[in-house]
Design a protein around this motif. Structure first.
Motif, short mmCIF file in Angstrom:
data_model
loop_
_atom_site.label_atom_id
_atom_site.label_comp_id
_atom_site.label_asym_id
_atom_site.label_seq_id
_atom_site.Cartn_x
_atom_site.Cartn_y
_atom_site.Cartn_z
N ASP A 224 39.70 46.06 24.54
CA ASP A 224 40.60 45.20 25.29
C ASP A 224 41.59 45.98 26.15
N GLU A 225 41.64 47.29 26.03
CA GLU A 225 42.59 48.07 26.81
C GLU A 225 42.09 48.23 28.24
N GLY A 226 43.06 48.25 29.23
CA GLY A 226 42.71 48.49 30.63
C GLY A 226 42.24 47.24 31.34
N PHE A 227 41.89 47.45 32.64
CA PHE A 227 41.44 46.35 33.48
C PHE A 227 40.00 46.59 33.87
N THR A 228 39.32 45.53 34.13
CA THR A 228 37.94 45.67 34.60
C THR A 228 37.97 45.93 36.10
N LEU A 229 36.89 46.39 36.64
CA LEU A 229 36.78 46.67 38.07
C LEU A 229 36.96 45.41 38.89
N ILE A 230 36.45 44.31 38.43
CA ILE A 230 36.57 43.04 39.15
C ILE A 230 38.03 42.60 39.20
N GLU A 231 38.76 42.76 38.11
CA GLU A 231 40.17 42.39 38.11
C GLU A 231 40.95 43.23 39.12
N LEU A 232 40.66 44.51 39.18
CA LEU A 232 41.33 45.38 40.15
C LEU A 232 40.99 44.99 41.59
N LEU A 233 39.74 44.66 41.86
CA LEU A 233 39.34 44.24 43.21
C LEU A 233 40.02 42.95 43.62
N VAL A 234 40.15 42.01 42.71
CA VAL A 234 40.82 40.75 43.02
C VAL A 234 42.29 41.01 43.39
N VAL A 235 42.95 41.88 42.64
CA VAL A 235 44.35 42.20 42.93
C VAL A 235 44.48 42.87 44.29
N ILE A 236 43.59 43.80 44.61
CA ILE A 236 43.63 44.49 45.90
C ILE A 236 43.39 43.51 47.04
N ILE A 237 42.48 42.58 46.88
CA ILE A 237 42.22 41.58 47.91
C ILE A 237 43.44 40.68 48.12
#
Length: 187
Positions: free
Chosen positions: A20-33
């Motif tokens: 459960d630690e950290g963020f997934t790649l998709i979550e990071l991409l959504v934030v960047i968008i």
């Protein structure tokens, strides 16, 4: 058995916690968008506020020059009519700043009755130019009281062209230079 069950349960919880630690790649991409969309919306607004701040400098300086011209007229019976005499007004405005070039034009002769103060944008093609018009008018025909009037004009579009024919008019719409001018008010 009870101890073995407890150990396996603790191992399971420990592994689940690590997953459960950290963020997934998709979550990071959504934030960047989302950040990109907000920046695209906010950046033009921010840039226009910067230009408004730069234009406020010119409006303030033209208003100060108009008031100084009127005070000079009251003391000397004439307006300052040449750029070389800008220091004569005693307002401490430089003839050139980072964004604007200030000039004074007026009626030729020893006692000019009209003058214009101009702030022409030269550093940026996104700034508007300004003109301060100063003239005299007879207020009361019985006493022949002379009034000084001053107007501030703004170009309706960004321009680096100074106003042509500004020296002999008190009407902003009659200023030339291929640009439309509007009256901001009297100062």
């Amino acid at each position: 058995m009870k101890l073995e069950f407890q150990a396996k349960f603790l191992q399971y919880l420990n592994q689940k916690k690590r997953q459960d630690e950290g963020f997934t790649l998709i979550e990071l991409l959504v934030v960047i968008i989302i950040i990109g969309i907000l920046a695209a919306i906010a950046l033009p607004s921010l840039l226009s506020q910067v230009n408004k701040g730069k234009q406020a400098e010119a409006r303030q300086n033209i208003g100060a020059l108009n008031r100084a011209q009127q005070a000079y007229y009251l003391e000397n019976g004439a307006f300052v009519n040449q750029t070389t005499n800008l220091a004569q007004l005693g307002v401490g405005i430089k003839t050139q700043t980072v964004n604007y070039k200030y000039t004074i034009t007026g009626e030729a002769g020893t006692s000019p009755q009209y003058a214009s103060n101009q702030a022409a944008a030269y550093a940026s093609k996104t700034l508007r130019s300004y003109v301060g018009l100063n003239a005299t008018a007879v207020g009361d025909t019985v006493t022949s009281e002379v009034l000084t009037i001053g107007y501030v004009c703004e170009s309706e579009v960004p321009t680096q062209t100074p106003a042509a024919g500004a020296a002999q008019t008190t009407d902003c719409t009659q200023l030339g230079g291929g640009v439309k001018w509007k009256t901001l008010g009297s100062k």
